[in-house]
Write an enzyme that holds these catalytic residues in place. Sequence first.
Site, PDB file in Angstrom:
ATOM      1  N   ASP A 316       0.845  -1.188   0.000  1.00 11.01           N
ATOM      2  CA  ASP A 316       0.000   0.000   0.000  1.00 11.01           C
ATOM      3  C   ASP A 316       0.885   1.245   0.000  1.00 11.01           C
ATOM      4  O   ASP A 316       2.099   1.170   0.193  1.00 11.01           O
ATOM      5  CB  ASP A 316      -0.889  -0.032   1.249  1.00 11.01           C
ATOM      6  N   GLU A 319       2.753   5.004  -4.142  1.00 14.26           N
ATOM      7  CA  GLU A 319       2.757   5.867  -5.339  1.00 14.26           C
ATOM      8  C   GLU A 319       4.084   6.614  -5.553  1.00 14.26           C
ATOM      9  O   GLU A 319       4.362   6.920  -6.720  1.00 14.26           O
ATOM     10  CB  GLU A 319       1.590   6.875  -5.248  1.00 14.26           C
TER      11      GLU A 319
END
Length: 744
Positions: A316, A319
């Site tokens: 998770d 990005e």
Amino acid sequence: SKLYQVETAGVGQLFWVAVKRRSTNETIFDTRGTTLVLLDQLLELTTFLPSERFYGMAERGAPFRRAMDYVTMPLFAHDNFPSPIGQDINLYSSQPFYMVVENDGSAHGVMVYNSNAMEVYLTPLPSMTLRALGGILDLYFFMGPSPMKVTQQLTDVIGKPFMPPYWSIGFHLCRYGYNNLSHTNETFQRNWNKGLPIDVQWQDIDYMDHNLIFTISQQHYQGLKEFVEGELHAKGVHYVIIVDPAVGNNSTFGVFQRGEFEDVYIKNSSDHNIVGNVWPGETVFPDFTNKRAAKWWAGELSSFRHKLPYDGIWLDMNEPANFDFEGVHGSIYGCENNSINYPPYKTHTAGDVMFYKTLCLDAKQAGGIQRDLHNIYGYTETIATFEALQDIIPHKRPFIISRSTFLGSGSYGGHWLGDNESNWKHLRQSIIGILDFNLLGIPMTGADIGGFFGDTTEELAVRWHQLGAWYPFCRNHNFKGSVDQDPAVFSQDTFLKIKRAIEVRYDILSLWYTLFHDAHVKGNPIIRATFQNFPNDRVLFEKEFDEDYTQFMVGDSILVAPVVVEGELQTKVYLPNATTWYHHYNNVYTPYTPGVSDLPVPLEELPYFIRAGTILFKQTTGQTTALRRSQPYYLVVLPDLAGQAAGYIYLDDGETADSALAEYGVVQVKYAKGMLHVTSFAYNDYNITGSVAEVRILEVEEEVKEVEVAGQIVKDGFTQDRKTGTLTITSLQDVGLDFYIFIR
């Protein structure tokens, strides 16, 4: 011979390039009359398109067929919470690839192999303008000519999807907000004890000590290892944990210390560790383009598995995500005022600056700077994790789900669609997200069933599980502070409706596994828009189709038409006329007329359709995938108008890595009027076991007087319903998976 020809400007002319399809003379890419811009921090190219049927350039909450009405679509991996719906908003992944379906049904794809921030501007001419803030314009054309061929050809270049372990295609249970081990255990036990099929229990960051990766909270999760081994693994249930990339910036924290010693963290422009703000507070970020970082990461994953025996990893915040610090972005100290952090042209990404909720673009990595590497941060982390798990759990297939992806991520892991909301709009949008990533070679994709943010309702939970049972990655997950939404927490009536949906998935696990193998070997998408299987059906390309219909296909044989509107008890479905169909409802299969129908859908049922000529393999008992796959098969034969049907399944041990070289088998069934042949093929000494408990054949209109099974005449071991034309044969003891049936 080549399927295309390339034309370019002559010497001394303003540059242009055009690509034509030889068979139709259709120009599929054409920059004539446009301006090509090649600057250090801005590349721009415009092409006219052969049709408005434009798909791809994910990740975004857009229609599957992108709108062409002067919309700008940014591609820059971004943590956007909760995930907004809008074609002009950039989400977690950057996938610079598009497919256009031409007016005659032929399809082509174009990959822009560039990891910089981009945006795509679409107009109804139709045309596309591509802008990138660096790198090169490296274009790959995939000529199809079918939509299916386009994805196959794309994955020939970027890599075929990974082969998942069998257990991972079962039902997954998760939430953010298991406050302690007791809460985790209570949730698991109430679902297990009620007989819900479950294969994987997940753990969000709650298990960590102060949100520090590779730690366990002794205050809230003491005894976690014993729970995993004694409760989950003992029942055949697997366990997946979340691991964020950000490392707590604490000189007394062992994980940080070891990474600092190996010098694995991303640097700021002054060559010090760039410091951000994520869940633990101040954090630093591993540089996965650094070989030392990959080795350090593998070591941390390995040593932690001795403390907590996980079976898969959930990546998770990659990005990479970086919360603002008192309104400051990029790092806790902000970013230098230079042309890299503040480029002359800013793409239409979320936020006022390019480094909004992420790192400064001039941050340094072994492979370059964040400006060029940002969009592949999650990709490089997934590769490092995949390679680590290959060594940590030897000879077993790694299982990884990542929030951020790039071209080729599907070779190493799957994807979930991020932080959706518990509402009907996001329920419908999830279908499109899964179609997007299947087109892009990441078939193991799903959305949080029930919705992540907010509180679900019992009706929404039922409809979402009915749809989610057809997600390749099937996981219930929600947000800390939201009400529990695991199936057993609801009323008994609602629980039974949800359980029924999950049972439909488990009944045909062998089909799911075969489709994953097909994707792994050929690159085929598992979840497909109907047009991907029927590209010559003009109805499927009408502009109103995607607005009126929510249907999709699983492989080439099953069509699902879910309900995605609150209170609705019917749904609209279009069955292509190229074939005939069977309607499945409550274990009854009925021939169905092609065309448009308003289909009744009571809350307890999600009917689906099977393409005529299909043979289904079903296994109907067992609470885990391992128990289910050990059961005998029930074959359902659904003949086409010629009275024929066929089907096959792929078999292996469900976990050995390098499946193409391992032992495996195939079971094939063919039916023609009056005869059914089951045959099995073993490769590399694979031991094919199993049996058939029942064969149900539809459309048997003439009276059956006797049945011969494996050379033996059976007079009592079958029944025939003359009204429905269904023949059911049950005298199949000890015939294995190689036999003939003759019907007289």
